[in-house]
Each structure stands twice: as C-alpha cells, then as structure tokens.
Design an enzyme around this catalytic site. Structure first.
Site, PDB file in Angstrom:
ATOM      1  N   ILE A 152       7.896  -4.959   2.546  1.00 13.83           N
ATOM      2  CA  ILE A 152       7.219  -5.448   1.704  1.00 13.83           C
ATOM      3  C   ILE A 152       5.787  -5.952   2.107  1.00 13.83           C
ATOM      4  CG2 ILE A 152       8.902  -5.757  -0.051  1.00 13.83           C
ATOM      5  CD1 ILE A 152       8.479  -8.839   0.394  1.00 13.83           C
ATOM      6  N   ASP A 153       4.834  -5.714   1.173  1.00 17.51           N
ATOM      7  CA  ASP A 153       3.428  -6.014   1.637  1.00 17.51           C
ATOM      8  C   ASP A 153       3.516  -7.506   2.029  1.00 17.51           C
ATOM      9  OD1 ASP A 153       2.746  -3.646   0.935  1.00 17.51           O
ATOM     10  OD2 ASP A 153       2.114  -3.999  -0.989  1.00 17.51           O
ATOM     11  N   LYS A 154       2.246  -7.477   2.913  1.00 15.65           N
ATOM     12  CA  LYS A 154       2.138  -8.978   3.591  1.00 15.65           C
ATOM     13  C   LYS A 154       1.880 -10.195   2.386  1.00 15.65           C
ATOM     14  CE  LYS A 154      -2.104 -11.543   5.860  1.00 15.65           C
ATOM     15  NZ  LYS A 154      -3.293 -11.629   6.431  1.00 15.65           N
TER      16      LYS A 154
END
Length: 348
Positions: A152-154
């Site tokens: 998942i994104d930062k």
C-alpha cells in the site's frame, strides 16, 4: 535551488527516479540539457536528452524538448530511468504493529509515512528493512523483496499480509492474482457522492502528462484492468465517507478511480485533493478546512479489512482494524460541521 525525490512507491513499476529543481534568479538562458548537466554532475547529456524525447522532462508542468532554454524561476521536473539498486537490505530496528502471526505468515497494521520497500532514494527506513531485522530468511518474491505479497502507498494506513515461507508466499500471491482475497478500504472523498453504491472499472495506467499520477482509460492498451466497488458510509455534505472494496490492486487504484468520477480523496496532494474543492467561500469555512488538513496531513485512506485463505490450514482469515487517530478526528470534525451548518447542495 532545491531538489527532491518524491512518491517513490509510484515510480517503482517503471524504475524511474524523480527530481525537481527551481531555476535560480539570474540564470542566463541555456539549453535545458546543458543546464541539467551542470546541476546533475553524475547524469550524462544523452540520458537527459533521452528523458526529454520520452516526454519525461517538464518545465512548469509542461513536457519540453531538450533544446528548450531555461529561464529564472522555471520549475523543472525530470524522471530518469534508474537501474535497480544492489539487492542489499540493511536490517533496521523499526517497530512493527503485528496484528497476527504464526509460522507461515504475519499481518501488520502499517502506519502513515512508512514506505513498504526500498527503492530509488528510499533505501532505508522501510517496512522491508524492519522485516529484515525482526525476521530471518523470509522468502523472496519475484522482485527480490522479502515476504511481500502486496503493498500500500506510503501515506496510506492499514493491513498487509507478509509471507514467512516459500509455500505461503506462492499460495497468497496466487490468491491476489485470482482476486479471491477480501480488501476493504475506508476513504473520505470530496463532494457528495450521489449514488449510494457503484462499481468503477476501466484500465488504470500512468497519466500521459503527469508521470507521477495514474489515470483511468477506456483503452486496454493504456493500462491494466481495475475494478473498485464503492458504497457510501456517511455523508457530510461537502465530503463523503466511503467504503471501497477492491477486485484488483493497481497502483493508486482507489485514488485514481475516485478522481475519475470527480471525487478525489480528501487531502490527496498528488490527485488535487489538497485544495478546497467543495463548500462555501466563507473565511470561517476555509479556516475549518485548513484545520482539517492539519488533523489529516495525508490522503484520507485506510486499508481497514483484509481476508484470505490460510495457506496451510485452508481456514478463511479475516482481519479488521480501527481507523487511525487522524482519520477518526477528521470524521468527527466533519460530523460536527455538518450538524451545525447548513449545507448548500449546489456547492456539494
């Protein structure tokens, strides 16, 4: 002059490194390829010209050719093809919020700000560095990243499953490939989402003008198929709380899908959600939104629920996490605002 590397999790797919510069006051007109050679001493002119030919050099957000002449205060962005970094992963003692663990896998709750894996400027301080410290001999996936089944994104929070054995990695990866996993996200988006529920499809690929974004296309040659099922959880007039259930897991899928229907995620700077997109022009409203941005200094997106079949027991495993504190506070602020203020439906 400033330079920065940003949004590495998006660039990983194509092995690009992103730099940004502002031309200082007093700079004489100079071809951009020569100018960039001066300030990027380890980059060849040929590499800069190739980036320009491929549409990966921007001045003031417009793609340019290598014969463009820079002028003071131009903002330059360049995406350079970047060879894979050496496959060394340094273990780092970074705390992990482990929701579940057995001899085959573990499920973690990722906080905001933690990059999932090293790459292009983020070689340390990632989840993979933490995993290397806490666990030995994790299996390598096809990209030589230990234990990773998905990501998942930062600045997105929430659940990730990590494989501890080769067989678990293979079994879990197959479930993601065949779309048999359960993945629900909670997001706050701008605007009043009219339909109580819906399905977003199409093909998600890199934006033709902004390589740091993904975009939705009708043409299968422009991207990979993507399916998101959304449903409204709560309406606050100028924003809506939604549940998003994924069939596929494309890069920035929810962020790109919701923007495509005119509802970018709240405070999603990459997709324009960090502006006041809905609401009134009153000063007090602007102050309220500024306070909301301070409470939620990232895109309002949380991977809330994760379900999969256990690779050895065959048991259906489901995990659910509470919303993080920043998102909880954001929702409470909007609940209070919507109860105490009249919503102009034309502005929603």
């Amino acid at each position: 002059m400033n330079d920065e590397i940003e949004n590495q999790e998006l660039l990983d797919d194509d092995l690009f490194e992103h730099f940004k510069f502002e031309v200082p006051k007093g700079q004489a007109f100079l071809r951009i390829d020569k100018y960039l050679m001066q300030i990027m001493p380890n980059v060849t002119r040929n590499k800069i010209q190739k980036a320009a030919d491929n549409g990966n050099v921007y001045v003031n957000d417009l793609p340019i050719k290598s014969n463009y002449k820079v002028k003071p205060f131009d903002v330059i962005r360049i995406l350079l093809e970047h060879p894979p970094f050496e496959n060394r992963i340094d273990p780092e003692d970074i705390p992990l919020d482990i929701v579940y663990e057995d001899d085959q896998l573990l499920v973690i709750n990722k906080p905001a700000g933690l990059v999932v894996h090293p790459g292009h400027g983020n070689y340390t301080g990632t989840l993979v560095n933490a995993l290397a410290f806490h666990f030995k001999d994790l299996p390598m996936n096809s990209s030589n990243r230990p234990g990773l089944v998905h990501r998942i994104d930062k600045d997105t929070t929430g659940l990730l499953v990590i494989a501890k054995t080769e067989s678990a990695l293979t079994h879990l990866a197959l479930q993601f490939e065949k779309k048999t996993t359960e993945r629900e996200y909670v997001a706050m988006v701008w605007g009043n989402v009219k339909e109580d529920q819906g399905t977003l499809g199409g093909y998600i690929g890199r934006h033709v003008k902004d390589r740091m974004q993904m975009a939705l296309y009708d043409d299968p040659n422009m991207g990979k198929p993507a399916v998101t099922h959304y449903s409204v959880l709560e309406r606050f007039g100028y924003v809506t709380l939604v549940s998003c259930v994924l069939e596929t897991g494309r890069t920035h899928q929810i962020r790109a899908h919701m923007k495509s229907i005119g509802h970018p995620l709240f405070n999603d700077a990459r997709y324009g959600g960090d502006l006041i997109l809905k609401g009134t022009t009153f000063t007090k409203y602007k102050q309220f939104i500024d306070n909301c941005f301070k409470v939620m200094p990232r895109q309002a997106l949380h991977a809330k629920t994760l379900g999969f079949v256990h690779p050895t027991t065959g048991e259906m495993m489901r995990f659910d996490t509470a919303l993080p504190q920043d998102m909880h506070e954001l929702i409470e602020k909007w609940r209070g605002y919507s109860k105490n203020h009249e919503i102009d439906e034309e502005e929603a």
